[in-house]
Motif scaffolding. Structure first.
Motif, short mmCIF file in Angstrom:
data_model
loop_
_atom_site.label_atom_id
_atom_site.label_comp_id
_atom_site.label_asym_id
_atom_site.label_seq_id
_atom_site.Cartn_x
_atom_site.Cartn_y
_atom_site.Cartn_z
N SER A 1 0.96 -1.11 -0.02
CA SER A 1 -0.03 -0.04 -0.23
C SER A 1 0.83 1.53 -0.20
O SER A 1 1.96 1.14 0.40
N GLN A 2 0.00 2.71 -0.34
CA GLN A 2 1.09 3.75 -0.45
C GLN A 2 1.66 4.13 1.61
O GLN A 2 2.41 3.86 1.31
N ASP B 1 5.79 4.45 2.05
CA ASP B 1 5.09 5.47 3.42
C ASP B 1 6.33 5.73 4.24
O ASP B 1 7.63 6.06 3.98
N TYR C 1 5.84 9.20 -4.88
CA TYR C 1 4.63 9.50 -5.75
C TYR C 1 3.53 9.17 -5.65
O TYR C 1 3.42 8.12 -6.26
N ASP C 2 2.76 9.92 -5.54
CA ASP C 2 1.37 9.37 -6.52
C ASP C 2 1.01 9.41 -7.90
O ASP C 2 0.23 10.55 -7.63
N ALA D 1 -1.23 8.67 -9.67
CA ALA D 1 -2.73 9.09 -10.40
C ALA D 1 -2.81 10.82 -10.00
O ALA D 1 -4.20 11.32 -11.07
N LEU D 2 -2.37 11.51 -9.83
CA LEU D 2 -2.59 12.92 -8.84
C LEU D 2 -1.07 13.21 -10.20
O LEU D 2 -1.90 15.16 -10.11
N TRP E 1 -3.09 8.05 -15.78
CA TRP E 1 -1.63 6.73 -15.52
C TRP E 1 -2.85 5.55 -14.95
O TRP E 1 -3.27 4.89 -14.21
N ARG F 1 1.74 -0.79 -12.88
CA ARG F 1 0.43 -0.34 -11.75
C ARG F 1 1.81 -0.88 -10.59
O ARG F 1 1.47 -1.80 -10.18
N CYS G 1 3.59 1.58 -6.67
CA CYS G 1 3.33 2.89 -5.66
C CYS G 1 4.81 3.27 -6.42
O CYS G 1 5.94 2.21 -6.38
#
Length: 395
Positions: A321-322, A326, A351-352, A354-355, A360, A367, A369
């Motif tokens: 997971s993100q 992190d 980096y995220d 998708a933002l 993306w 696909r 993180c």
């Protein structure tokens, strides 16, 4: 006594020479007489008019950056983003549009969306891996096309030569962000070795030319005399200037740029290759690796000099997971959390995507993180041990 001190007649003797050029700081520039004041032209570098337009110190750095970029003219601005802004303002006007690669430097997107739009300048994004798409998109009101290799963060190396050929055939001006190449990996004005290149090449001198992680500056270079006047006009009217102590910092770092570039390149390739064997990593994004997206374009355009900077990104296996990624970044000891790159200290940023990307994932990027690493000058064995410890903890 005050008057005597201000107007003291002493002039130091000529002939002083040292490895570093003197720092000439001024807002006011003194003229010998009125005729000289009226004759002096800010467009030319055969004299000085006002500190904002340069001193001997900045003229020296501009000449050296022009040499580094294989250019004829160079302007110094306060940052790489300022260089992008001056080029956009100088070459685009109301009703026109600028085309940006979909993986362009993020602040360039914000500049187009928030500032250029207010001036009646539109923008669209093209896939830099698809030259035919760019050809199809260029319209009658297209005034400028930006190119950049590799892509920001995701490190795809586009077919620069094919993109530039499309723009040349369409008669559209091109601007290149050459911060990654730094004038060393390829020549922005002669990408293919046969004279095909961009009209304008910018660089964030903050990165490799400085090398210290302590100076903000950008450069704008061109070979075209008329274009140089257009760019300098916008530069002058917008009031951009640089501090001479910052110029001194770039001048001090510039002689070691090749040594640092190559050292960080070696470290990046070593770690990127090692990370390909880790089960936690789904994909390593580095253009010099055979598996890198656009590797064939890098090999064609940069293979002779075999240079690829000190950056790479990784995509973690989707099972992480993100929050886990992190925490992985937080646990690193030698890789510090921070933006920018090419300084003495290695950096890491999660980096995220998708933002940051509308489409993306794209262009063969897996696909998961994404984390970008930038190499400093630490021993690569220490950096690898740092990564190994953090990855083991993640698993």
């Amino acid at each position: 006594m005050t008057t005597e001190l201000i107007h003291h007649a002493y002039t130091p003797p000529a002939g002083f020479a040292a490895p570093q050029f003197a720092v000439h700081k001024a807002s006011t520039v003194i003229f010998d007489h009125v005729a000289a004041m009226r004759k002096r032209d800010w467009k030319n570098k055969d004299g000085y008019t006002y500190g904002l337009h340069g001193t001997p110190t900045s003229f020296v750095l501009e000449a050296k950056i022009a040499t580094l970029e294989h250019a004829k003219h160079c302007l110094l601005v306060p940052s790489g983003l300022a260089a992008v802004a001056v080029v956009d303002m100088a070459l685009c006007s109301v009703g026109g549009e600028v085309l940006l690669p979909s993986n362009v430097y993020g602040p360039s997107v914000a500049l187009a969306k928030e500032e250029l739009a207010r001036f009646g300048i539109s923008h669209r994004f093209y896939d830099p891996m698809q030259p035919q798409q760019l050809a199809d998109m260029i319209a009658a009101n297209t005034q400028l096309v930006w190119v950049e290799a590799p892509g920001s963060i995701t490190m795809e190396f586009c077919p620069l030569d094919e993109l530039l050929q499309v723009c040349k055939a369409k008669g559209v001006r091109t601007a290149m962000d050459n911060t990654w190449g730094a004038g060393l990996a390829f020549n922005g004005f002669d990408v293919d070795g046969f004279g095909l290149g961009a009209d304008v090449v910018i660089q964030a001198l903050t990165k490799f030319p400085s090398g210290g992680g302590d100076v903000l500056m950008g450069s704008i270079c061109t070979r075209d005399d008329d274009l140089a006047i257009i760019l300098k006009g916008t530069y002058m009217r917008t009031g951009y200037g640089v501090g001479m102590n910052d110029v001194e910092g770039i001048l001090r770092g510039l002689p070691s740029i090749e040594l640092r570039y190559d050292a960080q390149d070696r470290s990046a390739r070593s770690l990127a290759t090692w990370l390909q064997g880790r089960a936690e990593i789904a994909q390593v994004l580095h253009p010099a690796l055979a598996s890198g997206v656009g590797h064939e374009h890098w090999a064609r355009l940069c293979g002779k000099v075999d240079r690829a900077a000190g950056l790479f990104s990784v995509v973690f296996d989707p099972r992480y997971s993100q929050l886990q990624i992190d925490a992985f970044c937080d646990s690193l000891q030698f890789f510090k959390l921070g933006y920018s790159w090419a300084g003495p200290m290695s950096l890491v940023v999660p980096y995220d995507m998708a933002l940051l990307r509308n489409n993306w994932p794209a262009n063969g990027v897996a696909r998961g993180c994404l984390v970008r690493f930038s190499m400093g000058l630490e021993r690569v064995e220490d950096l690898q041990a740092d990564l190994a410890r953090a990855l083991d903890a993640l698993s």
